[in-house]
Design a protein around this motif. Structure first.
Motif, PDB file in Angstrom:
ATOM      1  N   LYS A 132       0.649  -1.652   0.003  1.00 23.71           N
ATOM      2  CA  LYS A 132       0.051  -0.261   0.379  1.00 23.71           C
ATOM      3  C   LYS A 132       0.774   1.434  -0.020  1.00 23.71           C
ATOM      4  O   LYS A 132       2.228   1.305   0.949  1.00 23.71           O
ATOM      5  CB  LYS A 132      -1.116   0.067   1.416  1.00 23.71           C
ATOM      6  CG  LYS A 132      -1.956   1.259   1.621  1.00 23.71           C
ATOM      7  CD  LYS A 132      -3.115   0.809   2.719  1.00 23.71           C
ATOM      8  CE  LYS A 132      -3.931   1.990   2.034  1.00 23.71           C
ATOM      9  NZ  LYS A 132      -5.219   2.038   4.147  1.00 23.71           N
ATOM     10  N   LYS A 133       0.429   2.687  -0.295  1.00 22.38           N
ATOM     11  CA  LYS A 133       1.245   3.436  -0.634  1.00 22.38           C
ATOM     12  C   LYS A 133       1.016   4.136   0.430  1.00 22.38           C
ATOM     13  O   LYS A 133      -0.177   4.176   2.131  1.00 22.38           O
ATOM     14  CB  LYS A 133       0.477   4.610  -1.836  1.00 22.38           C
ATOM     15  CG  LYS A 133       0.613   3.906  -3.196  1.00 22.38           C
ATOM     16  CD  LYS A 133       0.021   5.369  -4.049  1.00 22.38           C
ATOM     17  CE  LYS A 133       0.133   4.909  -5.449  1.00 22.38           C
ATOM     18  NZ  LYS A 133      -0.018   5.788  -6.695  1.00 22.38           N
ATOM     19  N   TYR A 139       6.414   2.821  -0.199  1.00 20.22           N
ATOM     20  CA  TYR A 139       5.118   2.121   0.104  1.00 20.22           C
ATOM     21  C   TYR A 139       5.768   1.022   1.122  1.00 20.22           C
ATOM     22  O   TYR A 139       6.884   1.626   1.862  1.00 20.22           O
ATOM     23  CB  TYR A 139       6.030   1.390  -0.986  1.00 20.22           C
ATOM     24  CG  TYR A 139       4.921   1.469  -2.288  1.00 20.22           C
ATOM     25  CD1 TYR A 139       3.574   1.573  -3.009  1.00 20.22           C
ATOM     26  CD2 TYR A 139       5.995   2.331  -3.408  1.00 20.22           C
ATOM     27  CE1 TYR A 139       2.955   1.668  -4.573  1.00 20.22           C
ATOM     28  CE2 TYR A 139       5.609   3.250  -4.559  1.00 20.22           C
ATOM     29  CZ  TYR A 139       4.358   2.904  -4.991  1.00 20.22           C
ATOM     30  OH  TYR A 139       3.528   3.575  -6.049  1.00 20.22           O
ATOM     31  N   SER A 173      -1.955  -5.013  -5.344  1.00 23.58           N
ATOM     32  CA  SER A 173      -1.959  -3.771  -4.663  1.00 23.58           C
ATOM     33  C   SER A 173      -3.038  -3.812  -3.659  1.00 23.58           C
ATOM     34  O   SER A 173      -3.937  -3.879  -4.853  1.00 23.58           O
ATOM     35  CB  SER A 173      -2.151  -2.538  -5.779  1.00 23.58           C
ATOM     36  OG  SER A 173      -2.232  -1.065  -5.179  1.00 23.58           O
ATOM     37  N   ASP A 175      -4.116  -0.969  -2.988  1.00 26.59           N
ATOM     38  CA  ASP A 175      -5.241   0.445  -2.895  1.00 26.59           C
ATOM     39  C   ASP A 175      -5.082   0.151  -4.438  1.00 26.59           C
ATOM     40  O   ASP A 175      -6.508   0.603  -5.042  1.00 26.59           O
ATOM     41  CB  ASP A 175      -3.817   1.352  -3.916  1.00 26.59           C
ATOM     42  CG  ASP A 175      -2.641   2.302  -3.168  1.00 26.59           C
ATOM     43  OD1 ASP A 175      -3.715   2.427  -1.763  1.00 26.59           O
ATOM     44  OD2 ASP A 175      -2.039   1.933  -3.015  1.00 26.59           O
ATOM     45  N   LYS A 176      -5.395  -1.012  -5.090  1.00 27.66           N
ATOM     46  CA  LYS A 176      -5.585  -1.165  -6.014  1.00 27.66           C
ATOM     47  C   LYS A 176      -7.352  -2.265  -6.144  1.00 27.66           C
ATOM     48  O   LYS A 176      -7.656  -2.681  -7.287  1.00 27.66           O
ATOM     49  CB  LYS A 176      -5.425  -1.808  -7.253  1.00 27.66           C
ATOM     50  CG  LYS A 176      -4.392  -0.211  -7.595  1.00 27.66           C
ATOM     51  CD  LYS A 176      -4.836   0.193  -8.768  1.00 27.66           C
ATOM     52  CE  LYS A 176      -3.674   1.807  -9.186  1.00 27.66           C
ATOM     53  NZ  LYS A 176      -4.550   2.692  -9.701  1.00 27.66           N
ATOM     54  N   ASP A 184      -1.246  -0.838 -10.692  1.00 28.56           N
ATOM     55  CA  ASP A 184       0.150   0.354 -10.146  1.00 28.56           C
ATOM     56  C   ASP A 184       0.914   0.095 -10.467  1.00 28.56           C
ATOM     57  O   ASP A 184       1.841  -0.234 -10.445  1.00 28.56           O
ATOM     58  CB  ASP A 184      -0.017   0.312  -8.786  1.00 28.56           C
ATOM     59  CG  ASP A 184       1.021   0.945  -7.960  1.00 28.56           C
ATOM     60  OD1 ASP A 184       1.520   2.268  -8.857  1.00 28.56           O
ATOM     61  OD2 ASP A 184       0.772   1.971  -7.001  1.00 28.56           O
ATOM     62  N   SER A 186       3.302   2.028 -11.516  1.00 30.22           N
ATOM     63  CA  SER A 186       4.248   3.115 -11.120  1.00 30.22           C
ATOM     64  C   SER A 186       5.182   2.103 -10.152  1.00 30.22           C
ATOM     65  O   SER A 186       6.809   2.413  -9.258  1.00 30.22           O
ATOM     66  CB  SER A 186       3.623   4.091 -10.054  1.00 30.22           C
ATOM     67  OG  SER A 186       4.783   5.199  -9.080  1.00 30.22           O
ATOM     68  N   GLY A 204      -6.025  -4.926 -10.214  1.00 30.61           N
ATOM     69  CA  GLY A 204      -6.384  -3.665 -10.239  1.00 30.61           C
ATOM     70  C   GLY A 204      -6.738  -3.742 -12.100  1.00 30.61           C
ATOM     71  O   GLY A 204      -7.382  -2.684 -12.679  1.00 30.61           O
TER      72      GLY A 204
END
Length: 259
Positions: A132-133, A139, A173, A175-176, A184, A186, A204
């Motif tokens: 997670k960011k 991260y 990820s 977040d995704k 993600d 990046s 994602g």
């Protein structure tokens, strides 16, 4: 010629098949055994099953369910959830599972990677990093369904895991997860440079175009997805699905042309 693997990722909660968004609010989508049977018919490359209750509840792996999944599966099967010891791992392999995914246990005791790989071969030892960011950049790895920070730098741990014998790294990820709006890149661009063993990405995927973007970008890699293979359409009707052989060839088209 080696080619990318397209991998459905299934989550087990209360013995049912569920899907989450950002690791939260598990939504029941069906029976996991039935899903395996359907994926058999669709001739999937590989299947990953995560029991998201085991570690959180500090419970033993559900060997009865694992055996049922393994008996039904006609594709390579990877299981993750609650495995903390070499003995547990060996029992699961004896049930017919080809790979075991480790997360919190190896973050707490990295030497477990080496112990299991020496017993069964590193190709069967998979390390899953739920990432997670951070709010202020960078991260962080989380465990226990995204609720607990591992306090470990993902880049340093990947290096350590590979040295200890990890045969594959899955980057997931948080977040995704379940958002279905793409990977993600990046994060993946940074980690791809560091990972020398087979790498699988998760979190994602919302379309076949998202899978193709990963393959075009990284080549021979594992591309896993959950929501994409259990939902269909804008209203997310539950429908187990998987790319046809023709669709898969289109996903690999640029890879073959450039080889």
């Amino acid at each position: 010629m080696l080619r990318p693997r397209i991998i459905p990722s299934l989550l087990i909660h209360d013995n049912g098949l569920v899907k989450t968004v950002n690791f939260k609010n598990p939504k029941y989508v069906g029976d996991p055994i039935n899903a395996v049977k359907i994926f058999n018919e669709k001739e999937v490359d590989e299947l990953v099953v995560f029991d998201i209750d085991a570690t959180v509840n500090n419970a033993e792996p559900n060997y009865n369910l694992i055996e049922k999944l393994a008996v039904q599966s006609r594709m390579p099967l990877c299981y993750g959830g609650g495995v903390k010891t070499v003995e547990q791992a060996q029992r699961i392999f004896s049930l017919g599972v080809e790979k075991i995914a480790f997360s919190s246990a190896v973050l707490e005791t990295p030497e477990l990677i080496m112990e299991v790989s020496e017993r069964v071969g590193n190709q069967s030892v998979i390390v899953v990093l739920d990432i997670k960011k951070k709010l202020l950049g960078g991260y962080e790895i989380y465990t226990h369904n995204g609720k607990k920070s591992a306090g470990v730098d993902p880049f340093k741990f990947i290096e350590q895991a590979q040295k200890l014998g990890a045969g594959e790294i899955i980057i997931n990820s948080i977040d995704k997860d379940g958002v279905m709006k793409g990977f993600d890149f990046s994060l993946l661009d940074k980690l791809r440079k560091q990972i020398s063993v087979p790498m699988t990405v998760l979190g994602g995927a919302g379309s076949l175009a998202d899978l193709k973007e990963v393959i075009d970008r990284y080549g021979v890699i594992g591309v896993a997805a959950g929501s994409l293979f259990v939902f269909k359409g804008v209203y997310k009707a539950v429908l187990i699905n998987y790319p046809s052989k023709e669709d898969k060839m289109n996903l690999f088209k640029n890879l073959y042309e450039n080889s």
